[in-house]
Design a protein around this motif. Structure first.
Motif, PDB file in Angstrom:
ATOM      1  N   UNK A  77      43.595  49.708  27.065  1.00  0.00           N
ATOM      2  CA  UNK A  77      44.224  50.598  28.044  1.00  0.00           C
ATOM      3  C   UNK A  77      44.153  49.963  29.428  1.00  0.00           C
ATOM      4  N   UNK A  78      42.988  49.433  29.775  1.00  0.00           N
ATOM      5  CA  UNK A  78      42.866  48.768  31.076  1.00  0.00           C
ATOM      6  C   UNK A  78      43.899  47.657  31.222  1.00  0.00           C
ATOM      7  N   UNK A  79      44.004  46.814  30.201  1.00  0.00           N
ATOM      8  CA  UNK A  79      44.976  45.712  30.256  1.00  0.00           C
ATOM      9  C   UNK A  79      46.407  46.237  30.379  1.00  0.00           C
ATOM     10  N   UNK A  80      46.701  47.334  29.708  1.00  0.00           N
ATOM     11  CA  UNK A  80      48.056  47.889  29.717  1.00  0.00           C
ATOM     12  C   UNK A  80      48.429  48.498  31.061  1.00  0.00           C
ATOM     13  N   UNK A  81      47.453  49.039  31.785  1.00  0.00           N
ATOM     14  CA  UNK A  81      47.784  49.799  32.998  1.00  0.00           C
ATOM     15  C   UNK A  81      47.404  49.110  34.298  1.00  0.00           C
ATOM     16  N   UNK A  82      46.684  48.020  34.261  1.00  0.00           N
ATOM     17  CA  UNK A  82      46.120  47.478  35.505  1.00  0.00           C
ATOM     18  C   UNK A  82      47.150  47.110  36.558  1.00  0.00           C
ATOM     19  N   UNK A  83      48.337  46.696  36.182  1.00  0.00           N
ATOM     20  CA  UNK A  83      49.390  46.386  37.149  1.00  0.00           C
ATOM     21  C   UNK A  83      50.574  47.330  37.023  1.00  0.00           C
ATOM     22  N   UNK A  84      50.380  48.440  36.353  1.00  0.00           N
ATOM     23  CA  UNK A  84      51.490  49.316  35.984  1.00  0.00           C
ATOM     24  C   UNK A  84      51.427  50.686  36.655  1.00  0.00           C
ATOM     25  N   UNK A  85      50.222  51.191  36.883  1.00  0.00           N
ATOM     26  CA  UNK A  85      50.090  52.533  37.436  1.00  0.00           C
ATOM     27  C   UNK A  85      50.489  52.563  38.910  1.00  0.00           C
ATOM     28  N   UNK A  86      51.136  53.644  39.348  1.00  0.00           N
ATOM     29  CA  UNK A  86      51.478  53.758  40.771  1.00  0.00           C
ATOM     30  C   UNK A  86      50.220  53.977  41.607  1.00  0.00           C
TER      31      UNK A  86
ATOM     32  N   UNK B  27      61.898  55.867  28.936  1.00  0.00           N
ATOM     33  CA  UNK B  27      62.407  54.505  29.049  1.00  0.00           C
ATOM     34  C   UNK B  27      61.435  53.542  28.383  1.00  0.00           C
ATOM     35  N   UNK B  28      61.943  52.640  27.560  1.00  0.00           N
ATOM     36  CA  UNK B  28      61.089  51.653  26.883  1.00  0.00           C
ATOM     37  C   UNK B  28      60.281  50.857  27.904  1.00  0.00           C
ATOM     38  N   UNK B  29      60.847  50.603  29.076  1.00  0.00           N
ATOM     39  CA  UNK B  29      60.132  49.835  30.100  1.00  0.00           C
ATOM     40  C   UNK B  29      58.894  50.560  30.610  1.00  0.00           C
ATOM     41  N   UNK B  30      58.817  51.874  30.401  1.00  0.00           N
ATOM     42  CA  UNK B  30      57.653  52.638  30.850  1.00  0.00           C
ATOM     43  C   UNK B  30      56.803  53.151  29.698  1.00  0.00           C
ATOM     44  N   UNK B  31      56.917  52.496  28.550  1.00  0.00           N
ATOM     45  CA  UNK B  31      56.068  52.828  27.402  1.00  0.00           C
ATOM     46  C   UNK B  31      55.178  51.634  27.111  1.00  0.00           C
ATOM     47  N   UNK B  32      53.916  51.893  26.857  1.00  0.00           N
ATOM     48  CA  UNK B  32      52.963  50.874  26.429  1.00  0.00           C
ATOM     49  C   UNK B  32      52.397  51.316  25.090  1.00  0.00           C
ATOM     50  N   UNK B  33      52.269  50.377  24.149  1.00  0.00           N
ATOM     51  CA  UNK B  33      51.707  50.658  22.832  1.00  0.00           C
ATOM     52  C   UNK B  33      50.332  50.005  22.762  1.00  0.00           C
TER      53      UNK B  33
END
Length: 182
Positions: free
Chosen positions: A9-18, A124-130
């Motif tokens: 989760x950290x890897x998925x969101x570290x540069x993604x969250x507003x 949007x697929x661009x805003x989905x992380x698996x």
């Protein structure tokens, strides 16, 4: 699985969250800070039941979230996924950020069914992380073909599936292992 989920989760969101810039008053002064925007919750979508486990520690990484449960069962002969529980909202916006969790990505059928449902509701697929713990090449290939640009975070890519669609060497049934129902 829970600890691996936290790392993924950290890897998925570290540069993604507003984020928002603000000032924090400390006992000895004021500090400029950048923090995750607490007004924009991330949608967490565990695919039941095993998908719950990688999200157990999500709150230690994501300050605000909302969880929507979905449940699929895989037909052991056809390997097709069938929906038995859907607690998704009627719609998403393309800006909604969504994390979908399923520890095992074998054939990709369950994840593809879930992602199609999310996209049909406006995501949007661009805003989905698996998030997955173990993935196999057939699932990753199908996901990439079906959803270009989708980001998948996994701890391990095992080399193959056996003749009944299980990841080899894999983990066995992740739900049974996590919940002690072997």
């Amino acid at each position: 699985i829970g600890e691996l989920g936290k790392i993924l989760i950290y890897e998925a969101v570290r540069d993604w969250l507003p984020t928002v810039d603000l000032q924090i008053e400390t006992p000895v002064g004021v500090a400029d800070a950048t923090v995750v925007d607490p007004t924009k919750p991330v949608a967490l979508v565990p695919i039941l039941r095993a998908g719950l486990v990688p999200l157990e520690q999500a709150s230690s990484v994501i300050p605000v979230s909302i969880t929507y449960h979905v449940g699929y069962v895989r037909d052991e002969e056809t390997l097709e996924a069938s929906l038995y529980l859907n607690k998704l909202p009627p719609s998403f916006t393309p800006e909604d950020q969504i994390i979908v969790s399923d520890p095992m990505l074998a054939t990709g059928g369950t994840m593809i069914a879930c992602l199609k449902d999310l996209v049909s509701r406006g995501a949007s697929v661009q805003n989905i992380r698996v998030i997955s713990i173990v993935a196999a090449p057939p699932a990753l290939t199908k996901l990439g073909d079906e959803f270009p640009g989708l980001k998948v975070y996994t701890a391990m890519i095992d080399p193959e599936l056996n003749d009944v669609g299980y990841i080899i060497p894999g983990l066995g049934d992740a739900g049974d292992r996590a919940f002690g129902t072997v």
